[in-house]
Design a protein around this motif. Structure first.
Motif, PDB file in Angstrom:
ATOM      1  N   ASP A 136      12.783  26.311   0.913  1.00  0.00           N
ATOM      2  CA  ASP A 136      11.550  26.360   0.128  1.00  0.00           C
ATOM      3  C   ASP A 136      10.471  25.420   0.660  1.00  0.00           C
ATOM      4  OD1 ASP A 136      12.618  28.125  -2.054  1.00  0.00           O
ATOM      5  OD2 ASP A 136      13.995  26.436  -2.254  1.00  0.00           O
ATOM      6  N   LEU A 137      10.827  24.158   0.860  1.00  0.00           N
ATOM      7  CA  LEU A 137       9.854  23.134   1.229  1.00  0.00           C
ATOM      8  C   LEU A 137      10.346  22.368   2.437  1.00  0.00           C
ATOM      9  CD1 LEU A 137       9.215  21.720  -2.367  1.00  0.00           C
ATOM     10  CD2 LEU A 137       7.848  23.444  -1.187  1.00  0.00           C
ATOM     11  N   ALA A 138       9.412  21.709   3.131  1.00  0.00           N
ATOM     12  CA  ALA A 138       9.779  20.915   4.303  1.00  0.00           C
ATOM     13  C   ALA A 138       8.824  19.744   4.440  1.00  0.00           C
ATOM     14  CB  ALA A 138       9.744  21.777   5.563  1.00  0.00           C
ATOM     15  N   GLN A 139       9.327  18.689   5.059  1.00  0.00           N
ATOM     16  CA  GLN A 139       8.495  17.550   5.403  1.00  0.00           C
ATOM     17  C   GLN A 139       9.036  16.923   6.676  1.00  0.00           C
ATOM     18  OE1 GLN A 139      10.029  15.126   1.692  1.00  0.00           O
ATOM     19  NE2 GLN A 139       9.000  13.675   3.039  1.00  0.00           N
ATOM     20  N   GLY A 140       8.157  16.296   7.442  1.00  0.00           N
ATOM     21  CA  GLY A 140       8.542  15.702   8.708  1.00  0.00           C
ATOM     22  C   GLY A 140       7.312  15.433   9.552  1.00  0.00           C
ATOM     23  N   PHE A 141       7.497  14.748  10.658  1.00  0.00           N
ATOM     24  CA  PHE A 141       6.364  14.364  11.501  1.00  0.00           C
ATOM     25  C   PHE A 141       5.627  15.575  12.076  1.00  0.00           C
ATOM     26  CE2 PHE A 141       7.492   9.729  12.734  1.00  0.00           C
ATOM     27  CZ  PHE A 141       7.518   9.395  11.385  1.00  0.00           C
TER      28      PHE A 141
ATOM     29  N   GLU B 115       0.851  -1.186   0.000  1.00  0.00           N
ATOM     30  CA  GLU B 115       0.000   0.000   0.000  1.00  0.00           C
ATOM     31  C   GLU B 115       0.887   1.237   0.000  1.00  0.00           C
ATOM     32  OE1 GLU B 115      -3.510   2.097   2.739  1.00  0.00           O
ATOM     33  OE2 GLU B 115      -2.588   0.199   3.352  1.00  0.00           O
ATOM     34  N   LEU B 116       0.463   2.257  -0.740  1.00  0.00           N
ATOM     35  CA  LEU B 116       1.208   3.508  -0.757  1.00  0.00           C
ATOM     36  C   LEU B 116       0.699   4.442   0.332  1.00  0.00           C
ATOM     37  CD1 LEU B 116       1.872   4.592  -4.464  1.00  0.00           C
ATOM     38  CD2 LEU B 116       3.456   3.634  -2.802  1.00  0.00           C
ATOM     39  N   TYR B 117       1.612   4.955   1.112  1.00  0.00           N
ATOM     40  CA  TYR B 117       1.327   6.011   2.071  1.00  0.00           C
ATOM     41  C   TYR B 117       1.897   7.313   1.500  1.00  0.00           C
ATOM     42  CZ  TYR B 117      -0.397   3.203   6.008  1.00  0.00           C
ATOM     43  OH  TYR B 117      -1.160   2.410   6.838  1.00  0.00           O
ATOM     44  N   TYR B 118       1.342   8.430   1.912  1.00  0.00           N
ATOM     45  CA  TYR B 118       1.766   9.718   1.378  1.00  0.00           C
ATOM     46  C   TYR B 118       2.118  10.658   2.523  1.00  0.00           C
ATOM     47  CZ  TYR B 118      -0.374   7.821  -2.828  1.00  0.00           C
ATOM     48  OH  TYR B 118      -0.699   7.012  -3.888  1.00  0.00           O
ATOM     49  N   GLN B 119       3.332  11.224   2.457  1.00  0.00           N
ATOM     50  CA  GLN B 119       3.756  12.202   3.459  1.00  0.00           C
ATOM     51  C   GLN B 119       3.770  13.582   2.820  1.00  0.00           C
ATOM     52  OE1 GLN B 119       7.718  11.799   5.133  1.00  0.00           O
ATOM     53  NE2 GLN B 119       7.063  12.796   7.036  1.00  0.00           N
ATOM     54  N   PRO B 120       3.054  14.543   3.404  1.00  0.00           N
ATOM     55  CA  PRO B 120       2.948  15.868   2.777  1.00  0.00           C
ATOM     56  C   PRO B 120       4.252  16.646   2.794  1.00  0.00           C
ATOM     57  CG  PRO B 120       1.865  15.839   4.920  1.00  0.00           C
ATOM     58  CD  PRO B 120       2.241  14.423   4.617  1.00  0.00           C
TER      59      PRO B 120
ATOM     60  N   GLY C 276       3.339  16.393   9.106  1.00  0.00           N
ATOM     61  CA  GLY C 276       2.438  15.319   8.726  1.00  0.00           C
ATOM     62  C   GLY C 276       3.181  14.014   8.553  1.00  0.00           C
ATOM     63  N   LYS C 277       2.684  12.965   9.200  1.00  0.00           N
ATOM     64  CA  LYS C 277       3.288  11.650   9.072  1.00  0.00           C
ATOM     65  C   LYS C 277       2.847  11.005   7.761  1.00  0.00           C
ATOM     66  CE  LYS C 277       3.474  10.751  14.048  1.00  0.00           C
ATOM     67  NZ  LYS C 277       3.091   9.811  15.137  1.00  0.00           N
ATOM     68  N   PRO C 278       3.568   9.982   7.291  1.00  0.00           N
ATOM     69  CA  PRO C 278       3.061   9.214   6.148  1.00  0.00           C
ATOM     70  C   PRO C 278       1.695   8.623   6.486  1.00  0.00           C
ATOM     71  CG  PRO C 278       5.360   8.685   6.566  1.00  0.00           C
ATOM     72  CD  PRO C 278       4.897   9.512   7.732  1.00  0.00           C
TER      73      PRO C 278
ATOM     74  N   VAL D 269      -6.715   8.928   4.267  1.00  0.00           N
ATOM     75  CA  VAL D 269      -6.378   9.840   5.367  1.00  0.00           C
ATOM     76  C   VAL D 269      -5.666  11.079   4.823  1.00  0.00           C
ATOM     77  CG1 VAL D 269      -5.115  10.066   7.545  1.00  0.00           C
ATOM     78  CG2 VAL D 269      -6.227   7.909   6.966  1.00  0.00           C
ATOM     79  N   PHE D 270      -4.805  10.884   3.833  1.00  0.00           N
ATOM     80  CA  PHE D 270      -4.100  12.016   3.230  1.00  0.00           C
ATOM     81  C   PHE D 270      -5.094  12.965   2.553  1.00  0.00           C
ATOM     82  CE2 PHE D 270      -1.978  14.035  -0.385  1.00  0.00           C
ATOM     83  CZ  PHE D 270      -0.896  14.646   0.245  1.00  0.00           C
TER      84      PHE D 270
END
Length: 540
Positions: free
Chosen positions: A516-521, A304-309, A524-526, A531-532
């Protein structure tokens, strides 16, 4: 040596050859005799005006030249027989020499073939088959009542070295490791190469467990000193699994399997070595069964694919998402990529997984854009993907089937994945980029030759590895590295994404630095697709 049958064969051939030469000699004698008769008749006619018995006898009595000519056929006969004998035996000697040479070469080839079956081609060490045979012989021999030990020695960072420096360099490392082990642990210790980066050691002496552990520590010391590969210093890290006969098994398969379990436990220990214990069986089945279950994961739709913003640091709006695969294992539950992706990368299964991720990701990204969600999807490619010449065509086909715009997709690659085969990887990247897809360097700063690849790759984005981002509030060096990386990327016209943002303070500092951009818990978590989607609606 030439055996009797070969000798008889050659003797018969000599007789045949000699008879053929003799036949030719007799033909010469016949010609000489005919010439003699013709000459005698000619002399008789010239002297008496006719050819008769009396004139021929008179010519023979009175003409000295005919006397000499009479000897020619006998000389021909003698010389022909002598020459035929000499030639026949010279030919037979030549045949015998060549036959012996061919026999010697055949014996040599046979020995080489037998050797290659039982020895590793790279290191010339005993291979798995020969090692198993020696252990089995030891078990069934009268000495089989005597305890012995088997050690599995794994070069744990082999894959990283291979991915970074290439196959030839990793082969050079293995050969150097083999030389060190053989020189440090001579006979009666048997050392074999079982797999790419795994060696086995058979200790036939009955040693106490402490002495075996001391020997394992000696292996660590032997491999501790740096190796030089193409003038690059490389450190080999070893893990060692240990079993004892008959305590841990009474057959070679059980011993090696349990040594593998001990090796798995050693990978997670500080010592780097472990002796098998039955309590390990509570931990090992998961690792052992995952390999056999992987091939069915795609067929049974367990992935299954999860998506992290990924958000824009400037205003907090959503920019995109990174596709991250999860495995809904029927027995072990939800597994993260770190638990099975490394296993897949050892086989061709990784290419099937990449194809599935691209198909699912492209289809979902196309749906988002139909729904009005302007999301850029990031998909990771492995080293094996970048060495698959069919990848551009596969991506092109999936693009056409899903109707996706290439500008909606960013393909993430690592520096180490390029270095496995730079020329092939660059060709594949160029073909995909020509379709309109963008590329991002993932985990920037953890690989090699970063600046040279930033110049030559068609990049849109640079992702700063989480190891630098997570401590920028506490570690001044990390803060300097992040600042320098952001400035470098902007000067090259690239966007910068910071991974591993875990708190608001880190996000604020990144904003001050111009990231410019960031990702992390913290952001938003994967999460699963449904849910995404909900997260997007709540944060848009």
């Amino acid at each position: 040596m030439i055996n009797s049958s070969t000798s008889d064969f050659l003797h018969n051939n000599v007789k045949v050859f000699r008879s053929r030469v003799s036949k030719t000699a007799w033909q010469g004698i016949s010609v000489a005799a005919l010439a003699l008769i013709t000459a005698t008749f000619a002399v008789a006619y010239l002297e008496s005006g006719n050819i008769s018995i009396s004139s021929v006898l008179h010519a023979q009595k009175t003409n000295f030249a005919l006397w000499i000519l009479d000897l020619v056929p006998f000389i021909f006969a003698f010389w022909g027989q002598y020459s035929s004998t000499v030639l026949a035996y010279e030919a037979s000697a030549m045949v015998m020499d060549q036959t012996q040479e061919l026999r010697d070469k055949a014996d040599s080839f046979e020995k080489q073939a037998r050797h290659s079956i039982t020895h590793d081609l790279l290191t010339d060490m005993p291979n798995k088959e020969l090692f198993y045979d020696r252990v089995e012989q030891l078990i069934v021999s009268p000495r089989g009542q005597t305890a012995f030990s088997v050690l599995l020695v794994e070069v744990s960072n082999y894959k990283e070295i291979s991915d970074t420096l290439g196959r030839n360099s990793s082969d050079s490392l293995i050969k150097q490791v083999a030389v060190r082990l053989e020189s440090a642990f001579p006979s009666p210790v048997t050392i074999a190469r079982l797999e790419n980066h795994t060696f086995s050691m058979l200790i036939t002496e009955q040693l106490s467990e402490k002495k075996v552990l001391d020997l394992a520590e000696s292996v660590h010391r032997v491999l501790h000193d740096v190796f030089y590969i193409e003038q690059i210093k490389v450190s080999a890290q070893a893990n060692i699994g240990i079993v004892h006969f008959p305590l841990h098994g009474t057959d070679v398969d059980t011993l090696v399997q349990r040594a593998g379990i001990a090796l798995y436990m050693a990978q997670n220990s500080n010592k780097g070595s472990a002796v098998y214990d039955s309590s390990f069986d509570a931990h090992s089945p998961k690792q052992l069964t995952l390999m056999s279950d992987l091939s069915h994961a795609l067929e049974n739709q367990e992935l299954e694919l999860y998506y992290q913003p990924k958000i824009k640091v400037a205003d907090g709006s959503i920019s995109g998402a990174e596709a991250l695969v999860r495995w809904n294992h029927p027995k072990h539950g939800l597994l993260g990529p770190d638990q099975f992706i490394p296993l897949m990368e050892r086989t061709r299964l990784i290419q099937g997984l990449t194809l599935w991720v691209i198909q699912e990701g492209f289809a979902q990204c196309a749906k988002w854009h139909k729904q009005g969600l302007d999301i850029i999807l990031s998909i990771n490619l492995s080293a094996k993907d970048l060495n698959n010449p069919e990848l551009p065509d596969l991506i092109s086909g999936i693009k056409g089937a899903t109707g996706i715009n290439p500008e909606w997709v960013t393909l993430e690659i690592t520096e180490s994945s390029i270095m496995t085969d730079p020329d092939a990887a660059m060709e594949i990247i160029k073909r995909i980029h020509d379709m309109g897809f963008q590329f991002s360097i993932d985990d920037y700063g953890t690989g090699y030759s970063s600046l040279s690849y930033l110049k030559s790759l068609p990049l849109k984005e640079l992702k700063i590895d989480r190891s630098f981002v997570s401590d920028i509030l506490r570690d001044e060096s990390d803060a300097v590295i992040v600042n320098a990386t952001i400035n470098l990327a902007h000067n090259l016209g690239l966007e910068v994404t910071a991974e591993g943002v875990e708190d608001q303070e880190t996000l604020e500092l990144l904003k001050e630095e111009g990231c410019d951009l960031a990702q992390g818990f913290h952001l938003g978590k994967p999460m699963p697709q449904s849910v995404f989607d909900q997260w997007c609606s709540e944060n848009s």
